[in-house]
Design a protein around this motif. Structure first.
Motif, PDB file in Angstrom:
ATOM      1  N   GLY A  12     -24.659 -27.869  15.946  1.00 54.58           N
ATOM      2  CA  GLY A  12     -25.429 -26.870  15.288  1.00 54.58           C
ATOM      3  C   GLY A  12     -26.740 -26.415  16.054  1.00 54.58           C
ATOM      4  N   ASP A  13     -27.566 -25.717  15.122  1.00 54.70           N
ATOM      5  CA  ASP A  13     -28.815 -25.388  15.636  1.00 54.70           C
ATOM      6  C   ASP A  13     -29.596 -26.553  16.070  1.00 54.70           C
ATOM      7  OD1 ASP A  13     -28.495 -22.662  15.812  1.00 54.70           O
ATOM      8  OD2 ASP A  13     -28.933 -22.223  13.769  1.00 54.70           O
ATOM      9  N   CYS A  14     -30.543 -26.459  17.174  1.00 54.84           N
ATOM     10  CA  CYS A  14     -31.864 -27.349  17.380  1.00 54.84           C
ATOM     11  C   CYS A  14     -32.607 -27.323  16.038  1.00 54.84           C
ATOM     12  CB  CYS A  14     -32.579 -27.107  18.415  1.00 54.84           C
ATOM     13  SG  CYS A  14     -34.028 -27.964  18.553  1.00 54.84           S
ATOM     14  N   GLY A  52     -21.811 -30.466  10.552  1.00 54.36           N
ATOM     15  CA  GLY A  52     -22.738 -29.452  11.083  1.00 54.36           C
ATOM     16  C   GLY A  52     -23.882 -29.902  11.136  1.00 54.36           C
ATOM     17  N   ARG A  53     -24.943 -29.565  12.099  1.00 53.28           N
ATOM     18  CA  ARG A  53     -26.483 -29.654  11.804  1.00 53.28           C
ATOM     19  C   ARG A  53     -26.802 -28.211  11.214  1.00 53.28           C
ATOM     20  NH1 ARG A  53     -29.679 -32.334  16.474  1.00 53.28           N
ATOM     21  NH2 ARG A  53     -31.041 -30.589  15.804  1.00 53.28           N
ATOM     22  N   ILE A  54     -26.652 -28.218   9.811  1.00 52.64           N
ATOM     23  CA  ILE A  54     -26.630 -27.191   8.980  1.00 52.64           C
ATOM     24  C   ILE A  54     -26.839 -27.220   7.542  1.00 52.64           C
ATOM     25  CG2 ILE A  54     -24.457 -27.187   8.441  1.00 52.64           C
ATOM     26  CD1 ILE A  54     -24.183 -24.280   8.876  1.00 52.64           C
ATOM     27  N   ALA A  55     -27.869 -26.311   7.151  1.00 55.86           N
ATOM     28  CA  ALA A  55     -28.230 -26.558   5.821  1.00 55.86           C
ATOM     29  C   ALA A  55     -28.985 -27.791   5.438  1.00 55.86           C
ATOM     30  CB  ALA A  55     -26.907 -26.753   4.705  1.00 55.86           C
ATOM     31  N   GLY A  56     -30.135 -27.822   6.474  1.00 57.35           N
ATOM     32  CA  GLY A  56     -31.161 -28.788   6.061  1.00 57.35           C
ATOM     33  C   GLY A  56     -32.039 -28.998   7.397  1.00 57.35           C
ATOM     34  N   GLN A  57     -31.491 -28.553   8.625  1.00 54.87           N
ATOM     35  CA  GLN A  57     -32.293 -28.830   9.832  1.00 54.87           C
ATOM     36  C   GLN A  57     -33.448 -27.717   9.984  1.00 54.87           C
ATOM     37  OE1 GLN A  57     -32.019 -31.550  11.680  1.00 54.87           O
ATOM     38  NE2 GLN A  57     -32.864 -31.027  13.261  1.00 54.87           N
ATOM     39  N   TYR A  58     -34.227 -28.013   9.207  1.00 58.33           N
ATOM     40  CA  TYR A  58     -35.557 -26.992   9.135  1.00 58.33           C
ATOM     41  C   TYR A  58     -36.694 -27.736   9.636  1.00 58.33           C
ATOM     42  CZ  TYR A  58     -32.297 -24.425   5.974  1.00 58.33           C
ATOM     43  OH  TYR A  58     -31.278 -24.125   5.518  1.00 58.33           O
ATOM     44  N   THR A 105     -32.762 -21.793   0.936  1.00 57.78           N
ATOM     45  CA  THR A 105     -32.020 -21.542   2.083  1.00 57.78           C
ATOM     46  C   THR A 105     -30.719 -22.633   2.348  1.00 57.78           C
ATOM     47  OG1 THR A 105     -33.933 -20.455   3.095  1.00 57.78           O
ATOM     48  CG2 THR A 105     -31.884 -20.722   4.510  1.00 57.78           C
ATOM     49  N   ALA A 106     -30.863 -23.801   2.117  1.00 61.79           N
ATOM     50  CA  ALA A 106     -29.966 -24.635   2.138  1.00 61.79           C
ATOM     51  C   ALA A 106     -29.165 -24.540   1.000  1.00 61.79           C
ATOM     52  CB  ALA A 106     -30.780 -26.277   2.170  1.00 61.79           C
ATOM     53  N   ALA A 107     -29.486 -24.127  -0.224  1.00 54.62           N
ATOM     54  CA  ALA A 107     -28.576 -23.891  -1.043  1.00 54.62           C
ATOM     55  C   ALA A 107     -27.699 -22.742  -0.939  1.00 54.62           C
ATOM     56  CB  ALA A 107     -29.287 -23.695  -2.530  1.00 54.62           C
ATOM     57  N   ASP A 108     -28.199 -21.401  -0.147  1.00 56.20           N
ATOM     58  CA  ASP A 108     -27.533 -20.555  -0.165  1.00 56.20           C
ATOM     59  C   ASP A 108     -26.640 -20.886   1.174  1.00 56.20           C
ATOM     60  OD1 ASP A 108     -28.931 -18.952  -1.820  1.00 56.20           O
ATOM     61  OD2 ASP A 108     -30.218 -18.209  -0.536  1.00 56.20           O
ATOM     62  N   LEU A 122      -9.429 -20.234   8.755  1.00 58.50           N
ATOM     63  CA  LEU A 122     -10.435 -20.381   9.701  1.00 58.50           C
ATOM     64  C   LEU A 122     -10.816 -21.946   9.627  1.00 58.50           C
ATOM     65  CD1 LEU A 122     -13.185 -19.929  11.054  1.00 58.50           C
ATOM     66  CD2 LEU A 122     -14.516 -19.548   8.787  1.00 58.50           C
ATOM     67  N   VAL A 123     -10.672 -22.695   8.486  1.00 62.21           N
ATOM     68  CA  VAL A 123     -10.923 -24.186   8.557  1.00 62.21           C
ATOM     69  C   VAL A 123      -9.826 -24.783   7.964  1.00 62.21           C
ATOM     70  CG1 VAL A 123     -12.580 -25.881   7.330  1.00 62.21           C
ATOM     71  CG2 VAL A 123     -13.546 -23.558   8.073  1.00 62.21           C
ATOM     72  N   ARG A 124      -9.548 -25.822   8.715  1.00 60.63           N
ATOM     73  CA  ARG A 124      -8.188 -26.774   8.346  1.00 60.63           C
ATOM     74  C   ARG A 124      -8.436 -28.263   7.644  1.00 60.63           C
ATOM     75  NH1 ARG A 124      -4.167 -24.701  13.369  1.00 60.63           N
ATOM     76  NH2 ARG A 124      -4.377 -22.656  12.960  1.00 60.63           N
ATOM     77  N   GLU A 125      -9.854 -28.486   7.916  1.00 61.29           N
ATOM     78  CA  GLU A 125     -10.120 -29.901   7.515  1.00 61.29           C
ATOM     79  C   GLU A 125     -11.521 -29.606   6.838  1.00 61.29           C
ATOM     80  OE1 GLU A 125      -8.278 -32.425   8.285  1.00 61.29           O
ATOM     81  OE2 GLU A 125      -6.750 -31.349   9.468  1.00 61.29           O
ATOM     82  N   GLU A 126     -11.857 -30.825   6.436  1.00 63.94           N
ATOM     83  CA  GLU A 126     -13.085 -30.822   5.499  1.00 63.94           C
ATOM     84  C   GLU A 126     -14.348 -30.546   6.477  1.00 63.94           C
ATOM     85  OE1 GLU A 126     -12.898 -33.912   1.993  1.00 63.94           O
ATOM     86  OE2 GLU A 126     -12.498 -34.882   3.920  1.00 63.94           O
ATOM     87  N   PHE A 127     -15.207 -30.037   6.014  1.00 68.27           N
ATOM     88  CA  PHE A 127     -16.627 -29.777   6.814  1.00 68.27           C
ATOM     89  C   PHE A 127     -17.774 -30.476   6.083  1.00 68.27           C
ATOM     90  CE2 PHE A 127     -20.042 -27.363   8.159  1.00 68.27           C
ATOM     91  CZ  PHE A 127     -20.024 -27.110   9.589  1.00 68.27           C
ATOM     92  N   PHE A 128     -18.527 -31.135   6.803  1.00 69.16           N
ATOM     93  CA  PHE A 128     -19.711 -31.865   6.289  1.00 69.16           C
ATOM     94  C   PHE A 128     -21.055 -31.400   6.629  1.00 69.16           C
ATOM     95  CE2 PHE A 128     -15.983 -34.699   6.243  1.00 69.16           C
ATOM     96  CZ  PHE A 128     -15.952 -34.862   4.705  1.00 69.16           C
ATOM     97  N   THR A 129     -22.020 -31.686   6.088  1.00 67.70           N
ATOM     98  CA  THR A 129     -23.510 -31.119   6.415  1.00 67.70           C
ATOM     99  C   THR A 129     -24.242 -32.342   6.840  1.00 67.70           C
ATOM    100  OG1 THR A 129     -24.410 -31.180   4.236  1.00 67.70           O
ATOM    101  CG2 THR A 129     -23.350 -29.027   4.947  1.00 67.70           C
ATOM    102  N   SER A 130     -25.137 -32.122   7.698  1.00 71.05           N
ATOM    103  CA  SER A 130     -26.087 -33.265   8.331  1.00 71.05           C
ATOM    104  C   SER A 130     -27.492 -32.508   8.753  1.00 71.05           C
ATOM    105  CB  SER A 130     -25.539 -33.872   9.195  1.00 71.05           C
ATOM    106  OG  SER A 130     -25.348 -33.276  10.517  1.00 71.05           O
TER     107      SER A 130
END
Length: 350
Positions: A12-14, A52-58, A105-108, A122-130
């Protein structure tokens, strides 16, 4: 991953931005990660766990506390949860109220992810956040103890990691991570001392529980073949339950002649190749990849096909911090890694 029964794809994003958390960009990240996962799974004959590097990489650690432009010195940008990207005194002044915006923003973003993961096309498996557990007031504020098990979890993400700059044995970040039950990652650069790494493992995974600890190496293409083998050998001998993951991004960053931070696609791929070579030689499992990427057509890393050149970096350079692979480069990388995996498997069989 530690037992060789799965492969981790984390990316995900830097640095996520509040303004960038739109449905379109979130879907783009999820889509590219799952396209890559499908390619890797088909070539490796292994399930791919997508994180994903997502919902918290702020929040972002920086090598320099200040930045200078035209003689003006201001604090460095440290992620939207701390300050702003604009080069003004007002924007660069840390503001604790940004932590509240990070939470919202993470909650949204999580709401958007739930909607996307309900789309089986679009998604066939589980998706996790980190994300990196850098801002401890934020992480501690979002930690909870399960009343049924009395186990404590960091609820800001499924997986949290400790950075290369914050993995001090007596530091607060290691102390925090040791007290929660999430899967934990630790970034290890080329100067990582095997004795210190073994002490970190004792602190973070004393029971040697599979799935608890991931060691994410960020050595650089020119160093990984020399630096990684003794580290893997010593850790395997004492604590074989860890998962090994390659971050081929952070050891390969440089500045272009025009001043843009960038990475060469070939260096990224070469570090991954070295990662596979080392593990193949030692009989250990190359457990995954940790990438900075986007589903958009940015021009931030040079190389790939169609190639981004040094001259074309400015065309669509949008990252808030470090350069990311664009969608074409990410897919090309997944195909190339699939070939590496098949070659490693063939060599092991022969």
């Amino acid at each position: 991953m530690a037992a060789g029964e799965a492969f981790l794809l984390q990316g995900g994003d830097c640095a996520e931005t509040f303004a960038g958390a739109t449905p379109e960009t979130v879907e783009g990240k999820v889509r590219i990660l799952h396209q890559m996962a499908e390619i890797l799974a088909a070539n490796m004959n292994l399930p791919v766990v997508t994180v994903g590097r997502i919902a918290g990489q702020y929040g972002k650690p920086r090598s320099s506390a200040t930045e200078t432009k035209d003689g003006t010195v201001l604090p460095s940008y440290r992620g939207d949860a701390v300050n702003g990207t604009d080069f003004t005194a007002e924007a660069r002044t840390p503001d604790p109220r940004r932590l509240l915006q990070a939470y919202r923003t993470a909650a949204d973003t999580l709401v958007q992810l739930r909607e996307l993961t309900g789309n089986v096309a679009l998604v066939r498996e589980e998706f996790f956040t980190s994300h990196e557990a850098l801002l401890l007031p934020y992480e501690i504020g979002l930690s909870r103890t399960d009343s049924l098990t009395d186990r404590r979890f960091g609820t800001s993400g499924h997986m949290l990691w400790i950075g290369e700059r914050t993995r001090k044995l007596d530091g607060a970040h290691v102390e925090f991570a040791a007290g929660i039950c999430n899967p934990i990652g630790v970034k290890l650069g080329p100067t990582a001392d095997p004795a210190d790494v073994l002490t970190l493992i004792d602190r973070l995974d004393p029971d040697r529980k599979p799935g608890r600890l991931t060691l994410i190496t960020r050595m650089g293409a020119g160093k990984i073949r020399d630096v990684l083998p003794p580290l893997v050998e010593k850790v395997t001998a004492s604590a074989g339950s860890v998962a090994w993951v390659c971050d081929p991004m952070h050891g390969n960053t440089f500045s272009s002649p025009s001043g843009y931070k960038t990475r060469r696609f070939d260096d990224v791929l070469d570090e991954i190749a070295g990662f596979f070579e080392v593990h193949r030689a030692l009989g250990t499992h190359p457990g995954g990849l940790h990438l900075e990427l986007t589903g958009e057509a940015v021009t931030e890393c040079v190389g790939g096909n169609p190639a981004v050149t040094m001259e074309s970096l400015s065309r669509c350079y949008e990252t808030a911090c470090d350069p990311r692979l664009n969608r074409d480069q990410a897919l090309e990388l997944a195909v190339a890694v699939g070939y590496l995996a098949r070659a490693a498997e063939g060599a092991a069989v022969s």
